[in-house]
Design a protein around this motif. Structure first.
Motif, PDB file in Angstrom:
ATOM      1  N   MET A   1       0.765  -1.279  -0.053  1.00 24.23           N
ATOM      2  CA  MET A   1      -0.104  -0.005  -0.014  1.00 24.23           C
ATOM      3  C   MET A   1       0.793   1.164   0.007  1.00 24.23           C
ATOM      4  O   MET A   1       0.441   2.263  -0.387  1.00 24.23           O
ATOM      5  CB  MET A   1      -0.908   0.173   1.008  1.00 24.23           C
ATOM      6  N   GLU A   2       1.822   1.364   0.893  1.00 26.50           N
ATOM      7  CA  GLU A   2       2.697   2.406   0.860  1.00 26.50           C
ATOM      8  C   GLU A   2       3.547   2.644  -0.469  1.00 26.50           C
ATOM      9  O   GLU A   2       3.778   3.699  -0.884  1.00 26.50           O
ATOM     10  CB  GLU A   2       3.910   2.247   1.875  1.00 26.50           C
ATOM     11  N   GLY A   3       3.845   1.506  -1.220  1.00 32.80           N
ATOM     12  CA  GLY A   3       4.698   1.744  -2.443  1.00 32.80           C
ATOM     13  C   GLY A   3       3.784   2.425  -3.478  1.00 32.80           C
ATOM     14  O   GLY A   3       4.164   3.109  -4.301  1.00 32.80           O
ATOM     15  N   GLU A   4       2.321   1.988  -3.263  1.00 34.49           N
ATOM     16  CA  GLU A   4       1.306   2.673  -4.431  1.00 34.49           C
ATOM     17  C   GLU A   4       1.311   3.880  -4.157  1.00 34.49           C
ATOM     18  O   GLU A   4       0.998   4.698  -4.871  1.00 34.49           O
ATOM     19  CB  GLU A   4       0.068   1.734  -4.203  1.00 34.49           C
ATOM     20  N   LEU A   5       0.982   4.346  -2.975  1.00 31.46           N
ATOM     21  CA  LEU A   5       0.916   5.620  -2.687  1.00 31.46           C
ATOM     22  C   LEU A   5       2.104   6.571  -2.805  1.00 31.46           C
ATOM     23  O   LEU A   5       1.972   7.615  -3.345  1.00 31.46           O
ATOM     24  CB  LEU A   5       0.742   5.761  -1.022  1.00 31.46           C
TER      25      LEU A   5
ATOM     26  N   LEU B   1       4.085   5.889  -5.477  1.00 33.62           N
ATOM     27  CA  LEU B   1       3.955   6.054  -6.854  1.00 33.62           C
ATOM     28  C   LEU B   1       3.192   6.827  -7.324  1.00 33.62           C
ATOM     29  O   LEU B   1       2.981   7.601  -8.152  1.00 33.62           O
ATOM     30  CB  LEU B   1       3.771   4.537  -7.640  1.00 33.62           C
ATOM     31  N   LEU B   2       1.858   6.970  -6.718  1.00 38.05           N
ATOM     32  CA  LEU B   2       0.754   7.960  -6.917  1.00 38.05           C
ATOM     33  C   LEU B   2       1.379   9.394  -6.574  1.00 38.05           C
ATOM     34  O   LEU B   2       1.225  10.380  -7.486  1.00 38.05           O
ATOM     35  CB  LEU B   2      -0.467   7.796  -5.905  1.00 38.05           C
TER      36      LEU B   2
END
Length: 78
Positions: free
Chosen positions: A1-5, A7-8
């Motif tokens: 989840m932190e990686g996606e945030l 990246l966003l």
């Protein structure tokens, strides 16, 4: 989840940095338009101001290229 945030955040930052490209386009259009308006008013002085026109365009484009570089760094840098 932190990686996606993260990246966003990178993509949002790159998109915001890309607004500088639009600003550079507006700046170059403004410079060229004002030069053309002045050249039509006084055609004999237009030849002496051509170098100043190109310097102004170069500065405006340099800021656009700089914002493009920042956008690319935000997208692809680790």
């Amino acid at each position: 989840m932190e990686g996606e945030l993260a990246l966003l955040g990178k993509y949002i930052g790159a998109g915001l940095a890309a607004f500088g490209l639009g600003g550079a386009g507006i700046g170059v259009g403004n410079i060229a338009g004002n030069f053309l308006a002045g050249a039509l008013r006084n055609p004999s002085a237009a030849a002496g101001q051509t170098a100043t026109l190109f310097v102004g365009i170069a500065f405006a484009e340099a800021l656009g290229i700089f914002s493009f570089l920042i956008a690319l760094l935000l997208m692809f840098a680790v």
